[in-house]
Scaffold this active site. Structure first.
Site, PDB file in Angstrom:
ATOM      1  CE1 TYR A  15      -4.081  -1.971   0.420  1.00 13.58           C
ATOM      2  CE2 TYR A  15      -2.675  -3.324   1.805  1.00 13.58           C
ATOM      3  CZ  TYR A  15      -3.838  -3.157   1.087  1.00 13.58           C
ATOM      4  OH  TYR A  15      -4.767  -4.168   1.039  1.00 13.58           O
ATOM      5  CB  CYS A  23      -7.500  -4.228  -5.283  1.00  8.61           C
ATOM      6  SG  CYS A  23      -8.996  -5.210  -5.269  1.00  8.61           S
ATOM      7  CG  HIS A  24      -5.647 -10.015  -6.827  1.00  7.72           C
ATOM      8  ND1 HIS A  24      -6.375  -9.459  -7.871  1.00  7.72           N
ATOM      9  CD2 HIS A  24      -4.642 -10.728  -7.394  1.00  7.72           C
ATOM     10  CE1 HIS A  24      -5.831  -9.841  -9.012  1.00  7.72           C
ATOM     11  NE2 HIS A  24      -4.774 -10.603  -8.748  1.00  7.72           N
ATOM     12  CD  GLU A  47      -2.373 -12.173 -10.763  1.00  2.73           C
ATOM     13  OE1 GLU A  47      -1.378 -11.509 -10.388  1.00  2.73           O
ATOM     14  OE2 GLU A  47      -3.491 -11.659 -10.931  1.00  2.73           O
ATOM     15  CG  ASN A  67     -11.133  -2.525  -7.595  1.00  2.00           C
ATOM     16  OD1 ASN A  67     -11.762  -2.180  -8.573  1.00  2.00           O
ATOM     17  ND2 ASN A  67     -10.141  -3.400  -7.659  1.00  2.00           N
TER      18      ASN A  67
END
Length: 163
Positions: A93, A124-125, A151, A116
């Site tokens: 962040y 945002c993950h 991912e 979001n």
């Protein structure tokens, strides 16, 4: 006119999508579909469903479906910055706040992430605490961890693939 559809990812996760004639507007997590499906009537929802299926299969790293989001100027800055975080990576962040020129706004960045309207598509993950620890996510920390693992695994396959 608004169109809605639901995409079942697993027995425990359904994505509820909302679009107009030009853009995807919302992606919400739900245990079951919230509204009757109308994806067949809308090319935006058809494209979003196709791209999300590919993403969850580890075959898509970026989204091309047109999106539109409403929020404060700051929220929109954060959401645009989220789209710049590379697939398979994370940032804190604090790093995200610095990247938009607001180095002391880590909590405000977290608040914008929480609001979001298009999680997964606006990733945002990929934002974690300064220590690397997973922090809040609209879909829950278990899902956040699964998305990051998906991912990481897909990115590793891409890097090690033989030409």
């Amino acid at each position: 006119m608004l169109y809605h559809t639901a995409l079942s990812i697993s027995s425990a996760l359904t994505l509820h999508l909302t679009a107009d004639d030009n853009s995807l507007l919302r992606l919400d997590f739900a245990a079951q579909p919230l509204l009757p499906a109308s994806a067949a009537e809308n090319h935006i929802l058809q494209k979003a469903v196709q791209e999300l299926r590919e993403y969850f299969q580890g075959r898509r790293q970026t989204f091309t479906v047109p999106i539109r989001f409403n929020g404060t100027k700051f929220q929109q800055q954060v959401w645009q910055a989220l789209r710049q975080i590379p697939y398979g990576t994370t940032c804190s962040y604090k790093e995200l706040a610095a990247s938009i020129g607001s180095p002391g706004a880590s909590r405000a960045v977290g608040s914008a992430c929480h609001r979001n309207p298009l999680p997964v598509i606006i990733p945002c993950h990929r934002v974690v605490g300064s220590s690397g620890k997973l922090t809040g996510y609209a879909g829950g920390l278990k899902l956040k961890k699964q998305l990051l693992q998906l991912e990481k695994t897909a990115a590793l396959k891409t890097l090690t693939a033989k030409p």
